[in-house]
Write a protein that holds these residues in place. Structure first.
Motif, PDB file in Angstrom:
ATOM      1  N   MET A  24      10.964  43.176   8.310  1.00  0.00           N
ATOM      2  CA  MET A  24      11.844  42.290   9.637  1.00  0.00           C
ATOM      3  C   MET A  24      10.385  42.364  10.548  1.00  0.00           C
ATOM      4  N   ASP A  25      10.474  40.962  11.103  1.00  0.00           N
ATOM      5  CA  ASP A  25       9.195  41.358  11.836  1.00  0.00           C
ATOM      6  C   ASP A  25      10.207  41.289  13.402  1.00  0.00           C
ATOM      7  N   PRO A  26      10.369  42.111  14.072  1.00  0.00           N
ATOM      8  CA  PRO A  26      11.871  41.764  15.407  1.00  0.00           C
ATOM      9  C   PRO A  26      11.229  41.123  16.202  1.00  0.00           C
ATOM     10  N   GLU A  27      10.203  41.031  16.658  1.00  0.00           N
ATOM     11  CA  GLU A  27       9.846  39.481  17.746  1.00  0.00           C
ATOM     12  C   GLU A  27       9.624  38.253  17.529  1.00  0.00           C
ATOM     13  N   SER A  28       9.308  37.753  15.620  1.00  0.00           N
ATOM     14  CA  SER A  28       9.867  36.615  15.372  1.00  0.00           C
ATOM     15  C   SER A  28      12.063  36.343  14.729  1.00  0.00           C
ATOM     16  N   GLY A  29      12.277  37.516  14.610  1.00  0.00           N
ATOM     17  CA  GLY A  29      13.029  37.886  13.709  1.00  0.00           C
ATOM     18  C   GLY A  29      13.113  37.028  12.172  1.00  0.00           C
ATOM     19  N   MET A  30      11.534  36.617  12.031  1.00  0.00           N
ATOM     20  CA  MET A  30      11.728  36.701  10.022  1.00  0.00           C
ATOM     21  C   MET A  30      11.985  38.115   9.550  1.00  0.00           C
ATOM     22  N   VAL A  31      12.243  38.023   8.574  1.00  0.00           N
ATOM     23  CA  VAL A  31      12.951  38.722   7.698  1.00  0.00           C
ATOM     24  C   VAL A  31      12.552  38.603   5.867  1.00  0.00           C
ATOM     25  N   ALA A  32      11.180  39.820   5.802  1.00  0.00           N
ATOM     26  CA  ALA A  32       9.958  38.993   5.079  1.00  0.00           C
ATOM     27  C   ALA A  32      10.863  39.724   3.167  1.00  0.00           C
ATOM     28  N   VAL A  33      11.685  40.620   3.715  1.00  0.00           N
ATOM     29  CA  VAL A  33      12.827  41.223   2.666  1.00  0.00           C
ATOM     30  C   VAL A  33      13.833  41.507   2.408  1.00  0.00           C
ATOM     31  N   SER A  34      15.173  41.376   2.023  1.00  0.00           N
ATOM     32  CA  SER A  34      16.150  42.032   1.823  1.00  0.00           C
ATOM     33  C   SER A  34      16.723  42.486   0.707  1.00  0.00           C
ATOM     34  N   GLY A  35      17.794  43.325   0.882  1.00  0.00           N
ATOM     35  CA  GLY A  35      18.285  44.149   0.238  1.00  0.00           C
ATOM     36  C   GLY A  35      19.080  45.255  -0.287  1.00  0.00           C
ATOM     37  N   ALA A  36      19.652  45.719  -1.590  1.00  0.00           N
ATOM     38  CA  ALA A  36      20.857  46.329  -1.450  1.00  0.00           C
ATOM     39  C   ALA A  36      20.825  47.220  -3.025  1.00  0.00           C
ATOM     40  N   VAL A  37      20.896  48.714  -2.632  1.00  0.00           N
ATOM     41  CA  VAL A  37      21.503  49.086  -3.674  1.00  0.00           C
ATOM     42  C   VAL A  37      22.827  49.450  -3.279  1.00  0.00           C
ATOM     43  N   GLU A  38      23.441  49.896  -5.237  1.00  0.00           N
ATOM     44  CA  GLU A  38      24.649  49.257  -4.549  1.00  0.00           C
ATOM     45  C   GLU A  38      25.132  50.315  -5.745  1.00  0.00           C
ATOM     46  N   ARG A  39      26.187  51.254  -5.707  1.00  0.00           N
ATOM     47  CA  ARG A  39      27.179  51.920  -6.281  1.00  0.00           C
ATOM     48  C   ARG A  39      25.910  53.389  -6.719  1.00  0.00           C
ATOM     49  N   ILE A  40      25.385  53.873  -5.346  1.00  0.00           N
ATOM     50  CA  ILE A  40      25.119  55.315  -5.327  1.00  0.00           C
ATOM     51  C   ILE A  40      26.044  56.639  -6.347  1.00  0.00           C
ATOM     52  N   GLY A  41      25.102  57.092  -7.233  1.00  0.00           N
ATOM     53  CA  GLY A  41      26.217  58.347  -7.531  1.00  0.00           C
ATOM     54  C   GLY A  41      27.252  57.715  -8.648  1.00  0.00           C
ATOM     55  N   GLU A  42      27.452  56.952  -8.662  1.00  0.00           N
ATOM     56  CA  GLU A  42      27.956  56.346  -9.983  1.00  0.00           C
ATOM     57  C   GLU A  42      27.100  56.340 -11.463  1.00  0.00           C
ATOM     58  N   ASP A  43      27.803  55.847 -12.489  1.00  0.00           N
ATOM     59  CA  ASP A  43      27.485  55.194 -13.490  1.00  0.00           C
ATOM     60  C   ASP A  43      26.612  55.105 -14.377  1.00  0.00           C
ATOM     61  N   GLU A  44      26.324  53.334 -13.231  1.00  0.00           N
ATOM     62  CA  GLU A  44      26.012  52.260 -13.308  1.00  0.00           C
ATOM     63  C   GLU A  44      25.779  52.050 -12.055  1.00  0.00           C
ATOM     64  N   GLY A  45      24.605  51.791 -11.501  1.00  0.00           N
ATOM     65  CA  GLY A  45      24.646  51.091  -9.927  1.00  0.00           C
ATOM     66  C   GLY A  45      23.041  50.726 -10.549  1.00  0.00           C
ATOM     67  N   GLY A  46      22.477  49.602  -9.352  1.00  0.00           N
ATOM     68  CA  GLY A  46      21.302  48.729  -9.261  1.00  0.00           C
ATOM     69  C   GLY A  46      21.364  48.043  -7.796  1.00  0.00           C
ATOM     70  N   ILE A  47      19.459  47.810  -8.111  1.00  0.00           N
ATOM     71  CA  ILE A  47      19.414  47.193  -6.619  1.00  0.00           C
ATOM     72  C   ILE A  47      19.102  45.688  -6.667  1.00  0.00           C
TER      73      ILE A  47
END
Length: 403
Positions: A24-47
């Motif tokens: 993100m751009d901290p001045e304007s607050g514009m978020v260019a990209v957002s995301g999440a990685v889930e289930r780290i260390g488990e059989d099946e995770g993802g992004i």
């Protein structure tokens, strides 16, 4: 990159089995990209990533946090944001517990990493996971400044009467036992936004802020600085939460040891994962709780009543502690999106100058707004929190102020 390197900050919130991130751009607050990685260390995770109006989902096995961050950087690069090759000016990390050591955003080096590791005993569910993200980013982006922003920092200077527990003073000093408070980044951001919305300086305002989500806390803020908060040594104290009980008689712990033969790990699991709304009604999601209530589930009704009772109890305490209140503010997932809860929390308080405009309260509006009548002595507001933006701005400021 669509923006110059000096304009963007990557914000990382590394949990025990997940990594949430925003570019993100901290001045304007514009978020260019957002995301999440889930289930780290488990059989099946993802992004899952959102960038430039497109959503990317990918399933895979993610062995550890470093593998998760490699996946983040690869996915960012595929979207046109190559952070590995100099695409950001800083990385801001959320760190839950700063103890007595950290009370402002801090540039990360080996000494800071060691100190965060030592503080893990105060936040065993959070700090080790935060640290895993920090160490992984330091390895993967060795030339990029890393900044830690601490959840406890806003509450570092609580008045002695508010932060002191009435136990043996020598034991408290030896083991760092005091009220630290949490959600500080959110409370600080929301209190500042409230002042902006009311067109007044923070120094002029007394505020009560309710951060109500799966984790929940309240803060009494006088003149821009907190004088009390509900969470304590750990995030267990205070309001009822999704899976945490909030306040309870400490005698319950030895009682369970003696009568139920529970060991410390079982009690820790009970208090952190199987209490709160989940313990009372079997669910920790407030939307599911309301669906159960609509179906006549008595356990869910009781859970809701206990939740509201606890919030109102702290509202009353903070009204007295502050002496006079200019604003009551609701934020976070439940606070921002549940008009019935807001109405129930503030019901019957007109004599204290506290009232809600029903139309404003129930309006389909996700922006920061006032929901009390214009002539009400106490302004009631809904202010969406933005901890990521607060972290991004803090990180950029720390980098700008480096010698």
């Amino acid at each position: 990159m669509s923006k110059a390197a000096e304009d963007l900050v990557l914000v990382i919130n590394s949990g025990s089995s997940s990594i949430k991130y925003q570019l993100m751009d901290p001045e304007s607050g514009m978020v260019a990209v957002s995301g999440a990685v889930e289930r780290i260390g488990e059989d099946e995770g993802g992004i899952e990533q959102h960038a430039d109006g497109e959503t990317v989902r990918q399933r895979s096995t993610i062995a550890d946090h470093q593998a998760g961050l490699r996946l983040v950087f690869d996915t960012l690069t595929a979207a046109g944001y190559d952070v590995v090759r100099g695409g950001v000016c800083a990385v801001g990390h959320r760190v839950v517990h700063g103890g007595e050591v950290f009370y402002r955003p801090t540039l990360i080096d080996d000494t800071v990493i060691a100190a965060i590791r030592e503080l893990a005993s105060l936040a065993p569910l959070h700090n080790p996971a935060n640290l895993a993200g920090i160490e992984s980013v330091c390895e993967l982006l060795p030339g990029v400044p890393q900044v830690a922003v601490f959840d406890t920092a806003f509450f570092h200077s609580l008045p002695a009467a508010a932060k002191t527990y009435a136990i043996d003073a020598k034991i408290a000093a030896a083991y760092g036992i005091r009220k630290y408070g949490f959600h500080g980044t959110s409370h600080e951001y929301v209190s500042g936004r409230t002042a902006e919305l009311l067109g007044r300086a923070p120094a002029e305002l007394n505020q009560i802020i309710f951060h109500l989500g799966n984790g929940a806390s309240a803060a009494a803020v006088r003149g821009g600085r907190p004088i009390d908060t509900t969470m304590g040594l750990t995030p267990l104290e205070g309001l009822v939460m999704g899976s945490r009980p909030g306040d309870l008689d400490p005698g319950i712990v030895p009682h369970l040891v003696r009568t139920a033969q529970l060991d410390i790990d079982q009690i820790d699991n009970l208090l952190n994962r199987d209490s709160g709304l989940k313990g009372l009604a079997g669910v920790n999601d407030f939307r599911e709780l309301q669906r159960l209530i609509a179906g006549g589930d008595q356990a869910a009704e009781l859970a809701y009543d206990v939740y509201v009772h606890r919030v109102r109890r702290y509202l009353g305490a903070y009204l007295i502690e502050l002496g006079a209140v200019d604003a009551i503010v609701f934020t976070a997932g439940v606070g921002e999106n549940n008009p019935q809860l807001r109405a129930d929390v503030l019901a019957g308080l007109t004599r204290f100058g506290i009232d809600i405009d029903p139309a404003a309260n129930t309006a389909k509006d996700r922006s920061a707004r006032r929901i009390s009548p214009a002539d009400a002595p106490v302004a009631v507001l809904v202010v969406p929190t933005d901890e990521e933006l607060a972290i991004a701005r803090a990180a950029r400021q720390v980098v700008a102020e480096r010698p």
